[in-house]
Design a protein around this motif. Structure first.
Motif, mmCIF file in Angstrom:
data_model
loop_
_atom_site.group_PDB
_atom_site.id
_atom_site.type_symbol
_atom_site.label_atom_id
_atom_site.label_comp_id
_atom_site.label_asym_id
_atom_site.label_seq_id
_atom_site.Cartn_x
_atom_site.Cartn_y
_atom_site.Cartn_z
ATOM 1 N N UNK A 89 0.825 -1.208 0.000
ATOM 2 C CA UNK A 89 0.000 0.000 0.000
ATOM 3 C C UNK A 89 0.862 1.261 0.000
ATOM 4 N N UNK A 90 1.948 1.247 0.754
ATOM 5 C CA UNK A 90 2.845 2.405 0.773
ATOM 6 C C UNK A 90 3.410 2.654 -0.621
ATOM 7 N N UNK A 91 3.867 1.608 -1.283
ATOM 8 C CA UNK A 91 4.413 1.760 -2.638
ATOM 9 C C UNK A 91 3.344 2.288 -3.590
ATOM 10 N N UNK A 92 2.128 1.760 -3.488
ATOM 11 C CA UNK A 92 1.017 2.206 -4.328
ATOM 12 C C UNK A 92 0.763 3.701 -4.135
ATOM 13 N N UNK A 93 0.592 4.118 -2.887
ATOM 14 C CA UNK A 93 0.246 5.520 -2.623
ATOM 15 C C UNK A 93 1.395 6.472 -2.951
ATOM 16 N N UNK A 94 2.623 6.087 -2.668
ATOM 17 C CA UNK A 94 3.753 6.948 -2.999
ATOM 18 C C UNK A 94 3.890 7.121 -4.505
ATOM 19 N N UNK A 95 3.715 6.029 -5.242
ATOM 20 C CA UNK A 95 3.792 6.114 -6.707
ATOM 21 C C UNK A 95 2.655 6.958 -7.269
ATOM 22 N N UNK A 96 1.449 6.790 -6.727
ATOM 23 C CA UNK A 96 0.299 7.563 -7.201
ATOM 24 C C UNK A 96 0.521 9.054 -6.958
ATOM 25 N N UNK A 97 1.006 9.419 -5.782
ATOM 26 C CA UNK A 97 1.277 10.833 -5.486
ATOM 27 C C UNK A 97 2.296 11.389 -6.480
ATOM 28 N N UNK A 143 -2.302 7.494 4.586
ATOM 29 C CA UNK A 143 -1.410 7.074 5.653
ATOM 30 C C UNK A 143 -2.129 6.126 6.612
ATOM 31 N N UNK A 144 -3.411 6.381 6.884
ATOM 32 C CA UNK A 144 -4.196 5.521 7.778
ATOM 33 C C UNK A 144 -4.324 4.108 7.216
ATOM 34 N N UNK A 145 -4.453 3.963 5.899
ATOM 35 C CA UNK A 145 -4.523 2.629 5.288
ATOM 36 C C UNK A 145 -3.238 1.850 5.527
ATOM 37 N N UNK A 146 -2.128 2.556 5.467
ATOM 38 C CA UNK A 146 -0.819 1.915 5.605
ATOM 39 C C UNK A 146 -0.539 1.567 7.058
ATOM 40 N N UNK A 147 -0.835 2.484 7.955
ATOM 41 C CA UNK A 147 -0.490 2.263 9.361
ATOM 42 C C UNK A 147 -1.449 1.309 10.060
ATOM 43 N N UNK A 148 -2.699 1.247 9.610
ATOM 44 C CA UNK A 148 -3.652 0.344 10.254
ATOM 45 C C UNK A 148 -4.661 -0.202 9.237
ATOM 46 N N UNK A 149 -4.197 -1.086 8.351
ATOM 47 C CA UNK A 149 -5.110 -1.621 7.340
ATOM 48 C C UNK A 149 -6.289 -2.379 7.948
ATOM 49 N N UNK A 163 4.583 14.458 -5.506
ATOM 50 C CA UNK A 163 5.490 13.518 -4.843
ATOM 51 C C UNK A 163 5.792 13.957 -3.413
ATOM 52 N N UNK A 164 5.903 12.965 -2.540
ATOM 53 C CA UNK A 164 6.278 13.198 -1.149
ATOM 54 C C UNK A 164 7.481 12.321 -0.838
ATOM 55 N N UNK A 165 8.229 12.709 0.190
ATOM 56 C CA UNK A 165 9.472 12.007 0.520
ATOM 57 C C UNK A 165 9.236 10.636 1.121
ATOM 58 N N UNK A 166 8.111 10.434 1.778
ATOM 59 C CA UNK A 166 7.846 9.151 2.416
ATOM 60 C C UNK A 166 6.414 9.086 2.893
ATOM 61 N N UNK A 167 6.084 7.997 3.544
ATOM 62 C CA UNK A 167 4.716 7.746 4.007
ATOM 63 C C UNK A 167 4.195 8.886 4.873
ATOM 64 N N UNK A 168 5.054 9.477 5.699
ATOM 65 C CA UNK A 168 4.608 10.563 6.577
ATOM 66 C C UNK A 168 4.094 11.768 5.801
ATOM 67 N N UNK A 169 4.483 11.910 4.552
ATOM 68 C CA UNK A 169 4.033 13.038 3.735
ATOM 69 C C UNK A 169 2.731 12.790 2.992
ATOM 70 N N UNK A 170 2.218 11.583 3.072
ATOM 71 C CA UNK A 170 0.959 11.250 2.385
ATOM 72 C C UNK A 170 -0.231 11.891 3.096
ATOM 73 N N UNK A 171 -1.322 12.130 2.360
ATOM 74 C CA UNK A 171 -2.543 12.610 3.012
ATOM 75 C C UNK A 171 -2.982 11.630 4.106
ATOM 76 N N UNK A 172 -3.630 12.148 5.125
ATOM 77 C CA UNK A 172 -4.038 11.350 6.292
ATOM 78 C C UNK A 172 -4.779 10.072 5.911
ATOM 79 N N UNK A 173 -5.724 10.157 4.966
ATOM 80 C CA UNK A 173 -6.535 8.970 4.638
ATOM 81 C C UNK A 173 -5.688 7.837 4.057
#
Length: 166
Positions: free
Chosen positions: A27-35, A53-59, A41-51
Motif C-alpha cells: 500500500x505504501x508503494x502504491x500511494x507513494x507512486x500515485x502521489x 497514511x491511515x490505510x498503511x499504518x492500520x489496514x 510527490x512526497x518524501x515518504x509515508x509521513x508526507x501522504x494525506x491522512x486517509x
C-alpha cells in the motif's frame, strides 16, 4: 511447498489482516507512486494525506468491512487489491498494485479475477473501479477483463470510471 513462480491469492476480510503479511509495504508503494504520478510527490509515508497514511499504518481498521486480496510468490507478498464492501449490488475494486519487480507474471490479472469470483460468489451484479487516465496499462488490462468505461461517480479530474457485470 510453493514453487518460486507459483502465485497464490489469499482472501482476507479486513478484520483478519495482520501486520507481517506485507500489505502495508504494498500500500505504501502504491500511494507513494500515485502521489508522484499526480505531480504531488512526497518524501515518504509521513508526507501522504491522512486517509492514505491511515490505510498503511492500520489496514485492519481502514479495510474492516472490505476483502483484501494478497498475491504471494514463495511466501513474499507481491501484489494486493481491495474489494470494498458492496453498495447497491456492486463492489468496488481499489488499490490494485503489483510490486514492480514482479510485473509481467499475470499477478494483477489474477487478483482482478479473484475479485470478480468473490463478487459472483457473493451474488453481486457488478464490479466497478476507477483508475487514473495515465495508467494506460491498467486500463487495457481492465478492458481485456470485460470492464467498460461508464459515467463517473467520482469528482476527481483525470479519473476513468469502469464497470463490469458478473
Amino acid at each position: 511447498m510453493t514453487e518460486p513462480r507459483e502465485v497464490v491469492i489469499v482472501r482476507r476480510p479486513g478484520h483478519a489482516l495482520s501486520a507481517p503479511d506485507g500489505l502495508a509495504e504494498l500500500l505504501a508503494a502504491y500511494h507513494l507512486r500515485t502521489q508522484e504520478e499526480k505531480g504531488e510527490a512526497v518524501a515518504g509515508v509521513d508526507g501522504l494525506p491522512d486517509r492514505y497514511r491511515a490505510e498503511i499504518t492500520d489496514p485492519q481498521v481502514a479495510f474492516a468491512r472490505d476483502e483484501v486480496l494478497l498475491a504471494s510468490i514463495g511466501g513474499t507478498a507481491v501484489g494486493c487489491l481491495v474489494v470494498a464492501a458492496p453498495v447497491d449490488g456492486r463492489s468496488e475494486v481499489k488499490r490494485l498494485w503489483t510490486a514492480p519487480e514482479f510485473r509481467g507474471l499475470g499477478i494483477a490479472r489474477r487478483l482482478v479475477g479473484a475479485a470478480l469470483a468473490h463478487a459472483e460468489e457473493s451474488g453481486l451484479r457488478a464490479v466497478r473501479l476507477s483508475v487514473w487516465q495515465w495508467r494506460a496499462g491498467a486500463i487495457a488490462l481492465y478492458e481485456r477483463l470485460g470492464f467498460t468505461v461508464t459515467g463517473s461517480w467520482d469528482e476527481r479530474d483525470r479519473l476513468v470510471c469502469m464497470e463490469r457485470s458478473v
